[in-house]
Design an enzyme around this catalytic site. Sequence first.
Site, PDB file in Angstrom:
ATOM      1  N   LYS A 164       0.844  -1.209   0.000  1.00  0.00           N
ATOM      2  CA  LYS A 164       0.000   0.000   0.000  1.00  0.00           C
ATOM      3  C   LYS A 164       0.876   1.255   0.000  1.00  0.00           C
ATOM      4  CE  LYS A 164      -1.779   1.604   4.031  1.00  0.00           C
ATOM      5  NZ  LYS A 164      -1.397   3.014   4.235  1.00  0.00           N
ATOM      6  N   ASN A 165       1.885   1.250   0.853  1.00  0.00           N
ATOM      7  CA  ASN A 165       2.670   2.480   1.029  1.00  0.00           C
ATOM      8  C   ASN A 165       3.628   2.745  -0.123  1.00  0.00           C
ATOM      9  OD1 ASN A 165       1.327   2.937   3.361  1.00  0.00           O
ATOM     10  ND2 ASN A 165       3.041   2.468   4.740  1.00  0.00           N
ATOM     11  N   ARG A 197       0.950  14.692  13.426  1.00  0.00           N
ATOM     12  CA  ARG A 197       1.372  14.445  12.038  1.00  0.00           C
ATOM     13  C   ARG A 197       1.344  15.690  11.145  1.00  0.00           C
ATOM     14  NH1 ARG A 197      -0.846   8.814   9.758  1.00  0.00           N
ATOM     15  NH2 ARG A 197       1.118   8.801   8.664  1.00  0.00           N
ATOM     16  N   PRO A 198       2.214  16.666  11.444  1.00  0.00           N
ATOM     17  CA  PRO A 198       2.239  17.857  10.601  1.00  0.00           C
ATOM     18  C   PRO A 198       2.850  17.585   9.214  1.00  0.00           C
ATOM     19  CG  PRO A 198       3.988  17.949  12.236  1.00  0.00           C
ATOM     20  CD  PRO A 198       3.215  16.689  12.499  1.00  0.00           C
ATOM     21  N   ARG A 222      -8.577  -0.207   4.974  1.00  0.00           N
ATOM     22  CA  ARG A 222      -7.701   0.715   4.246  1.00  0.00           C
ATOM     23  C   ARG A 222      -6.422   0.009   3.781  1.00  0.00           C
ATOM     24  NH1 ARG A 222      -5.800   4.967   7.762  1.00  0.00           N
ATOM     25  NH2 ARG A 222      -4.608   5.273   5.870  1.00  0.00           N
TER      26      ARG A 222
HETATM   27  C1  UD1 Z   1       4.489   6.808   6.185  1.00  0.00           C
HETATM   28  C2  UD1 Z   1       3.587   5.607   6.040  1.00  0.00           C
HETATM   29  C3  UD1 Z   1       3.068   5.169   7.402  1.00  0.00           C
HETATM   30  C4  UD1 Z   1       4.242   4.918   8.340  1.00  0.00           C
HETATM   31  C5  UD1 Z   1       5.176   6.116   8.375  1.00  0.00           C
HETATM   32  C6  UD1 Z   1       6.453   5.874   9.174  1.00  0.00           C
HETATM   33  C7  UD1 Z   1       2.651   5.932   3.858  1.00  0.00           C
HETATM   34  C8  UD1 Z   1       1.456   6.215   3.022  1.00  0.00           C
HETATM   35  N1  UD1 Z   1       2.488   5.960   5.172  1.00  0.00           N
HETATM   36  O1  UD1 Z   1       3.702   7.864   6.743  1.00  0.00           O
HETATM   37  O2  UD1 Z   1       2.320   3.978   7.227  1.00  0.00           O
HETATM   38  O3  UD1 Z   1       3.749   4.692   9.650  1.00  0.00           O
HETATM   39  O4  UD1 Z   1       5.575   6.480   7.039  1.00  0.00           O
HETATM   40  O5  UD1 Z   1       7.117   4.759   8.696  1.00  0.00           O
HETATM   41  O6  UD1 Z   1       3.710   5.630   3.336  1.00  0.00           O
HETATM   42  N2  UD1 Z   1       6.632  14.548  10.521  1.00  0.00           N
HETATM   43  C9  UD1 Z   1       6.712  15.884  10.838  1.00  0.00           C
HETATM   44  N3  UD1 Z   1       6.596  16.790   9.822  1.00  0.00           N
HETATM   45  C10 UD1 Z   1       6.417  16.410   8.525  1.00  0.00           C
HETATM   46  C11 UD1 Z   1       6.339  15.043   8.210  1.00  0.00           C
HETATM   47  C12 UD1 Z   1       6.453  14.114   9.239  1.00  0.00           C
HETATM   48  O7  UD1 Z   1       6.882  16.248  11.995  1.00  0.00           O
HETATM   49  O8  UD1 Z   1       6.313  17.283   7.648  1.00  0.00           O
HETATM   50  C13 UD1 Z   1       6.753  13.549  11.607  1.00  0.00           C
HETATM   51  C14 UD1 Z   1       5.471  12.747  11.785  1.00  0.00           C
HETATM   52  O9  UD1 Z   1       4.551  13.437  12.597  1.00  0.00           O
HETATM   53  C15 UD1 Z   1       6.006  11.487  12.425  1.00  0.00           C
HETATM   54  C16 UD1 Z   1       7.366  11.323  11.736  1.00  0.00           C
HETATM   55  O10 UD1 Z   1       7.714  12.585  11.229  1.00  0.00           O
HETATM   56  O11 UD1 Z   1       6.177  11.684  13.805  1.00  0.00           O
HETATM   57  C17 UD1 Z   1       7.375  10.287  10.635  1.00  0.00           C
HETATM   58  O12 UD1 Z   1       6.391  10.587   9.679  1.00  0.00           O
HETATM   59  P1  UD1 Z   1       6.535  10.218   8.133  1.00  0.00           P
HETATM   60  O13 UD1 Z   1       7.755   9.396   7.936  1.00  0.00           O
HETATM   61  O14 UD1 Z   1       6.387  11.461   7.352  1.00  0.00           O
HETATM   62  O15 UD1 Z   1       5.264   9.297   7.928  1.00  0.00           O
HETATM   63  P2  UD1 Z   1       4.224   9.351   6.725  1.00  0.00           P
HETATM   64  O16 UD1 Z   1       4.941   9.602   5.446  1.00  0.00           O
HETATM   65  O17 UD1 Z   1       3.083  10.211   7.085  1.00  0.00           O
END
Ligand code: UD1
Length: 418
Positions: free
Chosen positions: A23-24, A123-124, A398
């Site tokens: 999915k991811n 999750r920003p 999902r």
């Molecule tokens: C992706 C995956 C999700 C997985 C996660 C971590 C997809 C569709 N989803 O989510 O299943 O749990 O990776 O392996 O691929 N953060 C910030 N600012 C930002 C972006 C992220 O602070 O702009 C923080 C998030 O709040 C979190 C951390 O960084 O604490 C990791 O998030 P991120 O790696 O971005 O996860 P996703 O891409 O949302």
Amino acid sequence: MHEKMLIKGAKVLNGIIDVQGAKNATLPIMAASILLKGQTLTLENVPDLYDIQTMANLLRDLGADVKFDNHFMVISVPDVLNSEAPAELVRKMRASSLVLGPLVARNGKAVLPLPGGCVLGSRPLDFHLKGLAKMGATIDLNHGAIYATAGRLKGCRISLDFPSVGATENLMMAATLAEGETYIENAALEPEIINLADVLRSMGAVITGDGTNVIKIIGQDRLCSAKGEIIPDRIEAATYLLAGVITKGTVTVRGIDAKYMDHILAKLIEAKVSVNITDNEITASWNKSLKGVSVKTMPHPGFPTDTQPQLMALLTLASGTSVINESVFDSRLLHVNEFKKMGAKIELQENVAIVTGVARLLGATVQASNLRAGAALILMGLAAEGETTVCDLHHVWRGYENLVGKFLSLGADITLMD
Ligand code: UD1
């Protein structure tokens, strides 16, 4: 959509599961089609999931034609696409934010209502937005939506504060059409990033360093029609392996290379699970000397946060104490209270769960708070004595294709309820 599942637990699960496409990996690769003009992206091994349907509908709303049948997807992208993603779809799924980078890169404008998705802390999107701003986009937040505008984006050096998966993907896609070279430093290393880079390369993008912490992209004027294949879903594979072990059985997952799952398998082996690996299959079996382990979730190649709830489910039955530190997301331990309703012994200290193994779990009515927590509650119900009802299953649909069929094939006694 069914919201509840009745599980008659304590049945030993045995059998073989064919692993779905990830999915991811699929979601960002579908978003990458936005970079095309008057061309087509063809994808194989696409899982049939609610999140995939949501992304397909989002692309259709932007103006693309998406055909999806039997794990085969053809996305035809016209010369002109809308710049505004529809709020009702974006709010369903946080990964909708992956359209932002490609949309602003190809249209010079993107409007993204603030996304929804699993409840996993705040999750920003600040890393995504800061990176696009560094490439020359103007970012405004108004009336609950992100407005990004730009002339042609400009290549630059972006250093992420944390190796965010989504930010790495969004910025890598945007950079493929930018002017000049972009370097993404402290980039995420997940296999899904490499899958996206492979598909972008077959679209004519020039990318090196994916799979390392510095990715270099040389922007192109135009990308072209391409074919891509989705990698297997390591999180789905881990979930079924754990289902076998937690029910004292043996499950083989087929169609996945163990290289995608190093850290997960290492933890299972440390917990004394019997693991057997061949080229294309992984088998895990229950072992009576199962013992507690400590684990801290980390970006890849560390232990994935998306398998933390499922591993915790197993550790509730392992002898001794396990310490589980969730370091990637805040609020990703909401399942602990539900686990306790089933007799698990867990003490929570902020983002750390201290699990003391118990001899047995008892069925209860429990509620899924997010996708992987829902999967973990199903594992708990399969292991527990008596009946378990898992509610709020929309989270689970999902991410798991044919979950009921797959569990029935392993010998589970589960029934969906309205
Ligand atoms: C992706 C995956 C999700 C997985 C996660 C971590 C997809 C569709 N989803 O989510 O299943 O749990 O990776 O392996 O691929 N953060 C910030 N600012 C930002 C972006 C992220 O602070 O702009 C923080 C998030 O709040 C979190 C951390 O960084 O604490 C990791 O998030 P991120 O790696 O971005 O996860 P996703 O891409 O949302």
